[in-house]
Scaffold this active site. Structure first.
Site, PDB file in Angstrom:
ATOM      1  N   SER A  53       5.235  -7.901   3.290  1.00 20.20           N
ATOM      2  CA  SER A  53       5.818  -6.631   2.841  1.00 20.20           C
ATOM      3  C   SER A  53       7.185  -6.762   2.189  1.00 20.20           C
ATOM      4  O   SER A  53       7.669  -5.795   1.587  1.00 20.20           O
ATOM      5  CB  SER A  53       5.904  -5.655   4.015  1.00 20.20           C
ATOM      6  OG  SER A  53       4.625  -5.188   4.377  1.00 20.20           O
TER       7      SER A  53
ATOM      8  N   LYS B 268       7.326  -5.754  -1.371  1.00 18.03           N
ATOM      9  CA  LYS B 268       7.329  -4.349  -1.767  1.00 18.03           C
ATOM     10  C   LYS B 268       8.640  -3.930  -2.426  1.00 18.03           C
ATOM     11  O   LYS B 268       8.663  -2.958  -3.189  1.00 18.03           O
ATOM     12  CB  LYS B 268       7.023  -3.476  -0.550  1.00 18.03           C
ATOM     13  CG  LYS B 268       5.630  -3.706   0.025  1.00 18.03           C
ATOM     14  CD  LYS B 268       5.427  -2.989   1.345  1.00 18.03           C
ATOM     15  CE  LYS B 268       4.061  -3.301   1.946  1.00 18.03           C
ATOM     16  NZ  LYS B 268       3.853  -2.684   3.265  1.00 18.03           N
TER      17      LYS B 268
ATOM     18  N   TYR C 186      -2.468  -5.718  -4.437  1.00 11.38           N
ATOM     19  CA  TYR C 186      -1.700  -5.592  -3.197  1.00 11.38           C
ATOM     20  C   TYR C 186      -1.858  -6.823  -2.306  1.00 11.38           C
ATOM     21  O   TYR C 186      -0.876  -7.363  -1.793  1.00 11.38           O
ATOM     22  CB  TYR C 186      -2.136  -4.332  -2.452  1.00 11.38           C
ATOM     23  CG  TYR C 186      -1.415  -4.136  -1.143  1.00 11.38           C
ATOM     24  CD1 TYR C 186      -0.090  -3.719  -1.120  1.00 11.38           C
ATOM     25  CD2 TYR C 186      -2.054  -4.390   0.067  1.00 11.38           C
ATOM     26  CE1 TYR C 186       0.581  -3.550   0.087  1.00 11.38           C
ATOM     27  CE2 TYR C 186      -1.397  -4.224   1.273  1.00 11.38           C
ATOM     28  CZ  TYR C 186      -0.079  -3.802   1.279  1.00 11.38           C
ATOM     29  OH  TYR C 186       0.585  -3.653   2.470  1.00 11.38           O
TER      30      TYR C 186
ATOM     31  N   TYR D 105       9.793  -0.928   9.094  1.00 14.80           N
ATOM     32  CA  TYR D 105       8.722  -0.149   9.694  1.00 14.80           C
ATOM     33  C   TYR D 105       9.292   0.959  10.587  1.00 14.80           C
ATOM     34  O   TYR D 105      10.331   1.532  10.271  1.00 14.80           O
ATOM     35  CB  TYR D 105       7.742  -1.053  10.443  1.00 14.80           C
ATOM     36  CG  TYR D 105       7.283  -2.243   9.636  1.00 14.80           C
ATOM     37  CD1 TYR D 105       6.737  -2.072   8.368  1.00 14.80           C
ATOM     38  CD2 TYR D 105       7.403  -3.552  10.112  1.00 14.80           C
ATOM     39  CE1 TYR D 105       6.310  -3.151   7.618  1.00 14.80           C
ATOM     40  CE2 TYR D 105       6.978  -4.638   9.366  1.00 14.80           C
ATOM     41  CZ  TYR D 105       6.436  -4.431   8.117  1.00 14.80           C
ATOM     42  OH  TYR D 105       6.018  -5.499   7.370  1.00 14.80           O
TER      43      TYR D 105
ATOM     44  N   VAL E 124       5.228  -9.100   7.925  1.00 15.57           N
ATOM     45  CA  VAL E 124       4.541  -9.622   9.109  1.00 15.57           C
ATOM     46  C   VAL E 124       4.319 -11.123   9.046  1.00 15.57           C
ATOM     47  O   VAL E 124       3.825 -11.713  10.004  1.00 15.57           O
ATOM     48  CB  VAL E 124       3.208  -8.891   9.357  1.00 15.57           C
ATOM     49  CG1 VAL E 124       3.439  -7.429   9.677  1.00 15.57           C
ATOM     50  CG2 VAL E 124       2.252  -9.066   8.188  1.00 15.57           C
TER      51      VAL E 124
END
Length: 315
Positions: A74, A77, A199, A251, A269
């Site tokens: 992530s 992103k 993705y 998160y 992660v």
């Protein structure tokens, strides 16, 4: 960032600082749980720890496994968000929000009530909309993303780990459900399969802590890459992305992270966390063992120790 931070950077013994942090958090290394829902990530040794710092005055420091490439997940992103903002500008915020979700990163629960508009671009649902935006403007979306990252890190060898990407695709049922559900509200425009492929591959990009510290350095300098002299993004956009990293980048632990660390950061992660001290430096840490919210256990502790020892939080 307070003026005294930049004034003390030059006199800081970063090698000693990183050594102390690594020693302090060593008992936490291997205590977390390596991500197992992506089979390939479950094979990563839990006893790894690396940390790297890149300063705006051109110095580089690292310790441990900082030169080892890992799946950034992530953290990617942040880079795709920059590309989506280039594509749509402020209109992006009509399709994805800017608020913390308060729910797990892969949750579907809010999308029903909020008509397919994800809370923010860093949860999975929001990143899938961002991926759709990138693909709407760039058919070569993944190549463009890799080029962006390689240029920022100064490393032309950065690649997608195809084994991780395939593993993600095989286990990606929830992401497929998210994409189809958002599509049902009209907030995904490209083919679902293309969005998912982009993705999965962006999350499988492999970088080291040393790469990440350099790649995030423009976020610490008002969007400017000092290595190349390029204004990568505007100062306003850099500030706003930093604000989203602070409020949404870790998160549903963002509040605790801001409380203990106090820096804009984005976790993944794969066990990595990239963070910035605006006006001073960027840093990255990697330790694969995760806490219950999906953030690196030792990595979070290392960044908390960094701000404790230096006083360089944004607060």
């Amino acid at each position: 960032m307070r003026a005294e931070v930049s004034e003390t950077i030059a006199g800081t013994d970063f090698d000693a600082l990183l050594a102390r942090i690594a020693d302090d958090v060593q008992p936490l290394v291997s205590q977390g749980k390596v991500a197992s829902y992506i089979p390939r990530l479950a094979q990563v040794p839990a006893d790894r720890f690396g940390m790297a710092v890149a300063t705006l005055d051109g110095r580089r420091f690292s310790i441990g496994d900082a030169g080892t490439a890992f799946s950034i997940q992530s953290i990617s992103k942040v880079f795709s968000l920059s590309m989506a903002l280039d594509a749509l500008g402020g209109d992006l915020w009509q399709r994805v929000g800017r608020e913390p979700s308060g729910s797990p990163y892969n949750s579907l629960v809010q999308l029903e009530d909020e008509r397919g508009i994800p809370r923010n671009p860093f949860i999975n649902a929001g990143a899938l909309v961002v991926a759709d935006v990138v693909l709407s403007k760039r058919r070569d979306g993944l190549d463009a993303l890799l080029a962006f990252i390689r240029e920022r890190a100064g490393n032309a060898d950065i690649q997608v780990d195809t084994d991780v990407a395939e593993s993600e695709a095989l286990a990606g049922f929830r992401n497929a459900a998210l994409t189809n559900f958002i599509r049902s509200f009209g907030n995904i425009e490209q083919p679902v399969e293309a969005v998912l492929d982009f993705y999965f591959r962006q999350c499988a990009i492999a970088m080291s802590c040393e790469d990440l510290a350099l790649a995030f350095l423009h976020q610490a300098d008002g969007g400017r890459c000092r290595r190349t002299g390029v204004q990568v993004i505007s100062p306003v956009r850099a500030r706003r992305i930093n604000s989203l990293m602070l409020t949404c980048g870790t998160y549903d632990a963002a509040g605790d992270f801001a409380f203990h660390v106090g820096l804009p950061a984005k976790s993944g992660v794969g066990g990595g966390i990239a963070a910035v001290v605006p006006g001073a430096l960027a840093l990255a840490v990697w330790s694969p063992g995760l806490d219950e919210r999906g953030n690196s256990l030792a990595g979070t502790a290392a960044l908390a120790r960094f701000t404790e020892l230096t006083g360089w939080s944004i607060f």
